[in-house]
Design an enzyme around this catalytic site. Structure first.
Site: not given
Ligand code: 13P
Length: 245
Positions: A92, A94, A209, A230-231, A9-11, A164, A170
């Site tokens: 998600h 967010e 994470s 994510g990251g 997930n590149w966000k 999640e 994050g």
């Molecule tokens: P991180 O891997 O950066 O914690 O993000 C997880 C995430 O929200 C993937 O959708």
């Protein structure tokens, strides 16, 4: 045996140049898991042109619950389908927290994606306060429940579920493999109450994470079928290491 699935997930990250480097890196090396990247809308055409001949799938990070119409800023599932999208994230945390998405909206988005042949990756998860108050199962059960109610058995058999925990996103604070497994087993049980066969086949991803050094342990748990990253999905080496964990 369910095939492992690792979705990035590149966000709201990326640029044409950075994406090219990332995607060329990812598609050059075969991974044991099925890989996919969920890119921002403007980059879906780029994903389509760079990944079409590869084993890496691509997806979007959101979709409108509406089919079409006067919904400024929204993107329809039919549009995503034109760009060859295989997956779309729905619900998600967010989106739930910054954009007020309700459980009912998330279910409606999942239905709309399925209508256009796109696999919705339904995200659920509790906040730290909810976990500390002992509400984890009540919260994720309610989030999943709305989807269980809205989808037919056949539709349910096509979704991917992602757990999640909000407190692990994050933050560098991952759920322990035991904590994650416990919630995954609970979620699979909820699906099994509807249909055991569907529950047994459903891919359930853990997100929060996930890094190359903790992925193998998480993915070794019986109900964890891969990750939503994510990251670490923004670096091809890390993403591939997770895809091979
Ligand atoms: P991180 O891997 O950066 O914690 O993000 C997880 C995430 O929200 C993937 O959708």
């Amino acid at each position: 045996m369910r095939q492992k699935l690792v979705i990035g997930n590149w966000k709201m990250h990326g640029s044409l140049a950075a994406n090219t480097a990332l995607l060329e890196g990812i598609k050059a090396v075969p991974a044991r898991a099925r890989l996919a990247v969920c890119a921002p809308f403007p980059y879906l055409a780029q994903c389509q042109s760079l990944l079409a001949a590869s084993n890496v799938a691509w997806g979007a990070q959101d979709v409108s619950a509406e089919a079409r119409g006067a919904f400024t800023g929204e993107v329809a599932a039919s549009m995503l389908a034109e760009f060859g999208v295989s997956y779309v994230l729905v619900g998600h945390s967010e989106r739930r927290s910054y954009h007020g998405e309700t459980d009912a909206t998330v279910a409606a988005k999942a239905l709309r994606a399925l209508e256009f042949g796109i696999v919705p990756v339904v995200c659920v998860g509790e906040t730290l306060a909810q976990r500390e108050a002992g509400q984890t199962e009540a919260v994720v059960g309610r989030q999943l429940g709305a989807v269980l109610e809205a989808l037919s058995l056949e539709q349910l058999g096509q979704i991917v579920l992602a757990y999640e925990p909000v407190w692990a996103i994050g933050t560098g604070k991952t759920a322990s493999s035991e904590q994650a497994q416990a919630v995954h087993a609970f979620l699979r049980g909820q699906v099994a109450a509807r249909d055991a066969g569907v529950a047994g086949r459903m891919a359930m991803l853990y997100g929060g994470s996930v890094k190359p050094d903790n992925a193998a342990e998480l993915f070794s748990m019986p109900d964890i079928d891969g990750g939503l990253i994510g990251g670490a999905s923004l670096k091809s080496d890390d993403f591939l290491a997770i895809g091979n964990a």
